[in-house]
Design a protein around this motif. Structure first.
Motif, PDB file in Angstrom:
ATOM      1  N   THR A 197      37.389  48.767  39.180  1.00 24.70           N
ATOM      2  CA  THR A 197      37.339  49.037  40.608  1.00 24.70           C
ATOM      3  C   THR A 197      38.076  50.352  40.862  1.00 24.70           C
ATOM      4  O   THR A 197      38.536  51.017  39.943  1.00 24.70           O
ATOM      5  CB  THR A 197      38.003  47.906  41.416  1.00 24.70           C
ATOM      6  N   SER A 198      38.180  50.707  42.136  1.00 25.45           N
ATOM      7  CA  SER A 198      38.922  51.916  42.476  1.00 25.45           C
ATOM      8  C   SER A 198      40.419  51.763  42.248  1.00 25.45           C
ATOM      9  O   SER A 198      41.153  52.743  42.251  1.00 25.45           O
ATOM     10  CB  SER A 198      38.664  52.284  43.941  1.00 25.45           C
ATOM     11  N   ARG A 199      40.892  50.516  42.038  1.00 26.53           N
ATOM     12  CA  ARG A 199      42.315  50.258  41.865  1.00 26.53           C
ATOM     13  C   ARG A 199      42.731  50.148  40.402  1.00 26.53           C
ATOM     14  O   ARG A 199      43.890  50.352  40.078  1.00 26.53           O
ATOM     15  CB  ARG A 199      42.698  48.949  42.575  1.00 26.53           C
ATOM     16  N   ARG A 200      41.774  49.794  39.513  1.00 25.69           N
ATOM     17  CA  ARG A 200      42.147  49.560  38.117  1.00 25.69           C
ATOM     18  C   ARG A 200      40.927  49.767  37.244  1.00 25.69           C
ATOM     19  O   ARG A 200      39.788  49.698  37.712  1.00 25.69           O
ATOM     20  CB  ARG A 200      42.687  48.139  37.933  1.00 25.69           C
ATOM     21  N   PRO A 201      41.122  50.027  35.953  1.00 28.17           N
ATOM     22  CA  PRO A 201      39.991  50.191  35.035  1.00 28.17           C
ATOM     23  C   PRO A 201      39.453  48.843  34.567  1.00 28.17           C
ATOM     24  O   PRO A 201      39.991  47.781  34.883  1.00 28.17           O
ATOM     25  CB  PRO A 201      40.610  50.970  33.870  1.00 28.17           C
ATOM     26  N   THR A 202      38.382  48.901  33.784  1.00 27.26           N
ATOM     27  CA  THR A 202      37.870  47.688  33.148  1.00 27.26           C
ATOM     28  C   THR A 202      38.893  47.179  32.143  1.00 27.26           C
ATOM     29  O   THR A 202      39.384  47.934  31.306  1.00 27.26           O
ATOM     30  CB  THR A 202      36.543  47.988  32.445  1.00 27.26           C
ATOM     31  N   GLU A 203      39.203  45.898  32.224  1.00 27.28           N
ATOM     32  CA  GLU A 203      40.260  45.363  31.375  1.00 27.28           C
ATOM     33  C   GLU A 203      40.102  43.848  31.258  1.00 27.28           C
ATOM     34  O   GLU A 203      39.246  43.235  31.890  1.00 27.28           O
ATOM     35  CB  GLU A 203      41.632  45.689  31.959  1.00 27.28           C
ATOM     36  N   HIS A 204      40.953  43.263  30.397  1.00 26.90           N
ATOM     37  CA  HIS A 204      41.011  41.816  30.242  1.00 26.90           C
ATOM     38  C   HIS A 204      42.171  41.264  31.082  1.00 26.90           C
ATOM     39  O   HIS A 204      43.138  41.969  31.366  1.00 26.90           O
ATOM     40  CB  HIS A 204      41.203  41.433  28.778  1.00 26.90           C
ATOM     41  N   PHE A 205      42.040  40.009  31.473  1.00 28.58           N
ATOM     42  CA  PHE A 205      43.095  39.326  32.222  1.00 28.58           C
ATOM     43  C   PHE A 205      43.257  37.934  31.648  1.00 28.58           C
ATOM     44  O   PHE A 205      42.361  37.401  30.976  1.00 28.58           O
ATOM     45  CB  PHE A 205      42.760  39.268  33.714  1.00 28.58           C
ATOM     46  N   PHE A 206      44.386  37.318  31.929  1.00 29.35           N
ATOM     47  CA  PHE A 206      44.679  35.974  31.442  1.00 29.35           C
ATOM     48  C   PHE A 206      44.823  35.061  32.645  1.00 29.35           C
ATOM     49  O   PHE A 206      45.737  35.232  33.461  1.00 29.35           O
ATOM     50  CB  PHE A 206      45.958  35.963  30.614  1.00 29.35           C
ATOM     51  N   GLY A 207      43.914  34.118  32.775  1.00 29.92           N
ATOM     52  CA  GLY A 207      43.977  33.217  33.923  1.00 29.92           C
ATOM     53  C   GLY A 207      42.662  32.511  34.152  1.00 29.92           C
ATOM     54  O   GLY A 207      42.079  31.929  33.232  1.00 29.92           O
ATOM     55  N   TYR A 208      42.160  32.607  35.391  1.00 28.59           N
ATOM     56  CA  TYR A 208      40.995  31.843  35.815  1.00 28.59           C
ATOM     57  C   TYR A 208      40.039  32.756  36.573  1.00 28.59           C
ATOM     58  O   TYR A 208      40.389  33.858  36.995  1.00 28.59           O
ATOM     59  CB  TYR A 208      41.406  30.674  36.719  1.00 28.59           C
ATOM     60  N   GLU A 209      38.831  32.250  36.749  1.00 25.50           N
ATOM     61  CA  GLU A 209      37.848  32.920  37.608  1.00 25.50           C
ATOM     62  C   GLU A 209      37.512  31.981  38.762  1.00 25.50           C
ATOM     63  O   GLU A 209      37.060  30.854  38.544  1.00 25.50           O
ATOM     64  CB  GLU A 209      36.585  33.279  36.838  1.00 25.50           C
ATOM     65  N   ALA A 210      37.754  32.468  39.975  1.00 32.05           N
ATOM     66  CA  ALA A 210      37.458  31.694  41.176  1.00 32.05           C
ATOM     67  C   ALA A 210      36.090  32.099  41.693  1.00 32.05           C
ATOM     68  O   ALA A 210      35.846  33.275  41.969  1.00 32.05           O
ATOM     69  CB  ALA A 210      38.525  31.935  42.247  1.00 32.05           C
ATOM     70  N   HIS A 211      35.195  31.138  41.814  1.00 33.49           N
ATOM     71  CA  HIS A 211      33.860  31.370  42.355  1.00 33.49           C
ATOM     72  C   HIS A 211      33.894  30.979  43.829  1.00 33.49           C
ATOM     73  O   HIS A 211      34.079  29.796  44.159  1.00 33.49           O
ATOM     74  CB  HIS A 211      32.823  30.566  41.588  1.00 33.49           C
ATOM     75  N   ARG A 457      52.415  30.125  41.724  1.00 35.45           N
ATOM     76  CA  ARG A 457      53.431  30.007  40.679  1.00 35.45           C
ATOM     77  C   ARG A 457      53.447  28.625  40.059  1.00 35.45           C
ATOM     78  O   ARG A 457      54.453  28.198  39.512  1.00 35.45           O
ATOM     79  CB  ARG A 457      54.804  30.388  41.240  1.00 35.45           C
ATOM     80  N   GLN A 458      52.341  27.929  40.177  1.00 36.01           N
ATOM     81  CA  GLN A 458      52.144  26.674  39.468  1.00 36.01           C
ATOM     82  C   GLN A 458      51.047  26.891  38.437  1.00 36.01           C
ATOM     83  O   GLN A 458      50.097  27.643  38.680  1.00 36.01           O
ATOM     84  CB  GLN A 458      51.764  25.550  40.429  1.00 36.01           C
ATOM     85  N   THR A 459      51.182  26.257  37.302  1.00 34.93           N
ATOM     86  CA  THR A 459      50.238  26.462  36.216  1.00 34.93           C
ATOM     87  C   THR A 459      49.282  25.276  36.115  1.00 34.93           C
ATOM     88  O   THR A 459      49.578  24.174  36.572  1.00 34.93           O
ATOM     89  CB  THR A 459      50.978  26.626  34.883  1.00 34.93           C
ATOM     90  N   GLY A 460      48.129  25.525  35.504  1.00 37.41           N
ATOM     91  CA  GLY A 460      47.139  24.486  35.329  1.00 37.41           C
ATOM     92  C   GLY A 460      45.928  24.706  36.217  1.00 37.41           C
ATOM     93  O   GLY A 460      46.020  25.308  37.302  1.00 37.41           O
ATOM     94  N   LEU A 461      44.785  24.230  35.760  1.00 37.93           N
ATOM     95  CA  LEU A 461      43.536  24.412  36.500  1.00 37.93           C
ATOM     96  C   LEU A 461      43.565  23.696  37.837  1.00 37.93           C
ATOM     97  O   LEU A 461      43.175  24.257  38.869  1.00 37.93           O
ATOM     98  CB  LEU A 461      42.372  23.905  35.637  1.00 37.93           C
ATOM     99  N   VAL A 462      44.037  22.452  37.863  1.00 35.91           N
ATOM    100  CA  VAL A 462      44.024  21.657  39.090  1.00 35.91           C
ATOM    101  C   VAL A 462      44.988  22.247  40.121  1.00 35.91           C
ATOM    102  O   VAL A 462      44.643  22.390  41.299  1.00 35.91           O
ATOM    103  CB  VAL A 462      44.371  20.197  38.778  1.00 35.91           C
ATOM    104  N   ALA A 463      46.190  22.595  39.693  1.00 41.91           N
ATOM    105  CA  ALA A 463      47.178  23.145  40.630  1.00 41.91           C
ATOM    106  C   ALA A 463      46.686  24.460  41.229  1.00 41.91           C
ATOM    107  O   ALA A 463      46.801  24.689  42.447  1.00 41.91           O
ATOM    108  CB  ALA A 463      48.511  23.348  39.917  1.00 41.91           C
ATOM    109  N   THR A 464      46.121  25.327  40.396  1.00 42.34           N
ATOM    110  CA  THR A 464      45.628  26.608  40.898  1.00 42.34           C
ATOM    111  C   THR A 464      44.460  26.413  41.853  1.00 42.34           C
ATOM    112  O   THR A 464      44.366  27.095  42.887  1.00 42.34           O
ATOM    113  CB  THR A 464      45.210  27.503  39.723  1.00 42.34           C
ATOM    114  N   ALA A 465      43.548  25.485  41.528  1.00 42.96           N
ATOM    115  CA  ALA A 465      42.403  25.246  42.403  1.00 42.96           C
ATOM    116  C   ALA A 465      42.844  24.682  43.752  1.00 42.96           C
ATOM    117  O   ALA A 465      42.325  25.086  44.806  1.00 42.96           O
ATOM    118  CB  ALA A 465      41.418  24.292  41.727  1.00 42.96           C
TER     119      ALA A 465
END
Length: 518
Positions: A197-211, A457-465
């Motif tokens: 994007t205009s803010r950052r280059p193409t890169e990898h991230f560690f986490g989740y994808e929210a649809h 600041r909570q970890t896990g799929l359920v907590a983040t969702a």
């Protein structure tokens, strides 16, 4: 919104049907009763999200609630003289989270019987109240609860994904005491890839994808507020098609879906086929592997960019360059004029789809008995039409598709087919509405909120969702009020709750003069 308005809306969502089921399932049947009811805990989180929080944390919720007077806390569902402590609030949130992790809102009222030979669980007897819900359904139903019945939901939905970084970092592979490998304290998070994007280059991230899903208006109709309609969460960039279908099944009935190439490159039986079986029309962008010229289902026909044409389509109309991002609106319009020139040669649906046989009838551009779109020598009646319509170069007596009516199986090139020809003007007017979901993502990530690493600041799929769903609920409450108030219309929540009319004058946004550079 005033505190009273935010409290009333937060309590209404916390007392909705799905929220009540969660709180009832999470309530303990033994031991001391909770000092803060679970509905009050959920309402406090929603009230915090309807502000402009720097982070969605339990400590932030406690700070927000402590600023309220005792009477307003009581309206939120927290007893007047009750001290709002972190442990009490977080204990209630964990109880709600455990119900979601378990995935059962109402348990069986009988013992389960199992076939000892096959291991299959026998079906429940009639009248069993067992009710199960998935994380995708739960997140979407909670978000839908933030839209009152008075809000008329459009029948068009746009879906897109965005990365949600985990607060936990990924580290080198290690072995724990059980001999299993792990990469992070957040065991559900995975590596994913995000585009530049205009803010950052193409890169990898560690986490989740929210649809995220949002509502879009019909082409040419009045605009609608930019609201969140649904949410599904997946680790990394995994399982996009099932995440999309999970949201589609949880949403109220709609008939059109807008998607980009991140979803539509899946196999036809993974996404395009299930959407067609659900009666949903798809408008999508095409990847370069989905474009090009392919042989048609019969002699004299050809597939071009996912649409069926007669072989009379001129060679100059087959391999066209689509508009690019850097072009002006006039340049894009000129490019699309070339795509619109294909329309006279296109096969159009001849009748409704036959679901039992899995087929669809299409008629050519010069079928007798219908308005002719081209003049073809193999169809004498079309030659008598005026010269204002195109004349094909078909050779009399040789096979061509202009006057044919074909039966095309649904499974034939189902991944690339859509109701509007790709890059035509009608397709552009329809597909451009997908920018609404990108605007929804931008509002919550960079403009109104900063849903980036550290916001949860909570970890896990359920907590983040769950935290993401509560964040989007707050966005919907604020956006509904702002959109209707600025246009002088009655707000749906105000009508639903019977609130008095808010006749306060609107604030004016002014730009301050900056200090000059020395």
């Amino acid at each position: 919104m005033t505190d009273e308005q935010r409290i009333a809306r937060a309590v209404a969502v916390a007392n909705s049907n799905i929220a009540t089921k969660i709180c009832v399932a999470a309530e303990q049947r033994t031991g001391r009763p909770r000092l803060i009811p679970l509905s009050g805990v959920l309402a406090a989180y929603i009230f915090h999200a309807s502000d402009q929080p720097h982070s969605m944390t339990t400590s932030g919720v406690c700070r927000t609630v402590r600023k309220l007077k005792p009477g307003k806390r009581a309206a939120l569902g927290i007893p007047k003289r009750m001290q709002v402590k972190y442990k009490r609030m977080h204990s209630g949130w964990l109880a709600i989270r455990r119900v979601v992790e378990h995935g059962v809102l109402v348990d069986h009222d009988h013992d389960l019987d199992v076939d000892l030979d096959t291991g299959e669980v026998f079906s429940c007897p009639e009248g069993c109240p067992f009710e199960q819900v998935s994380l995708d359904q739960l997140a979407t139903l909670l978000i839908q609860a933030s839209l009152p019945p008075e809000f008329e939901r459009p029948t068009v939905v746009a879906i897109d994904g965005t990365d949600v970084e985990s607060v936990a970092r990924a580290h080198d592979k290690k072995i724990n005491s059980d001999g299993r490998s792990f990469y992070s304290y957040d065991r559900d998070a995975r590596w994913g890839h995000r585009t530049a994007t205009s803010r950052r280059p193409t890169e990898h991230f560690f986490g989740y994808e929210a649809h995220l899903g949002t509502y879009a208006p019909k082409v040419g109709s009045d605009p609608v507020p930019q609201l969140a309609a649904g949410l599904t969460l997946r680790p990394g960039n995994r399982d996009r098609t099932r995440a999309c279908l999970g949201m589609v099944d949880a949403l109220p009935e709609f008939d059109e879906l807008l998607l980009d190439r991140g979803y539509t490159t899946a196999k036809g039986n993974k996404l395009a086929g299930p959407l067609r079986d659900r009666g949903i029309t798809l408008t999508m962008d095409l990847h370069k592997t989905q474009r090009g010229v392919r042989p048609g289902p019969d002699a004299g026909t050809v597939w071009v960019d996912g649409s069926l044409y007669s072989s009379a389509l001129p060679e100059t109309h087959r391999d066209l360059e689509p508009p690019t991002l850097g072009m002006t609106a006039a340049e894009k319009a000129r490019r699309r004029e070339a795509f619109d020139a294909r329309e006279p040669y296109r096969f159009v649906p001849h009748a409704k789809r036959e679901p039992n046989r899995g087929t669809q009838r299409f008629r050519g551009p010069a079928v007798d008995g219908h308005p002719f779109k081209v003049r073809c020598p193999n169809t004498p009646a079309s030659i008598r039409m005026p010269h204002t319509i195109p004349t094909t170069t078909c050779t009399p007596g040789e096979p061509c598709g202009c006057g044919k009516t074909l039966t095309v199986p649904d499974s034939l090139l189902e991944r690339d087919r859509q109701h509007h020809p790709w890059q035509s003007t009608r397709w552009a007017l329809s597909f451009n509405r997908r920018s609404l979901v990108e605007g929804l993502i931008g509002i919550n990530r960079y403009q109104r909120l900063s849903v980036n690493r550290g916001f949860f600041r909570q970890t896990g799929l359920v907590a983040t969702a769950l935290l993401m769903a509560v964040t989007l609920i707050g966005h919907n409450l604020v956006s509904l009020h702002a959109w209707h108030t600025t246009r002088g219309r009655p707000e749906p929540w105000q009508v639903h709750l019977g609130d008095p009319v808010d006749d306060r004058p609107l604030d004016k946004a002014t730009r301050t003069r900056g200090r000059g550079r020395h």
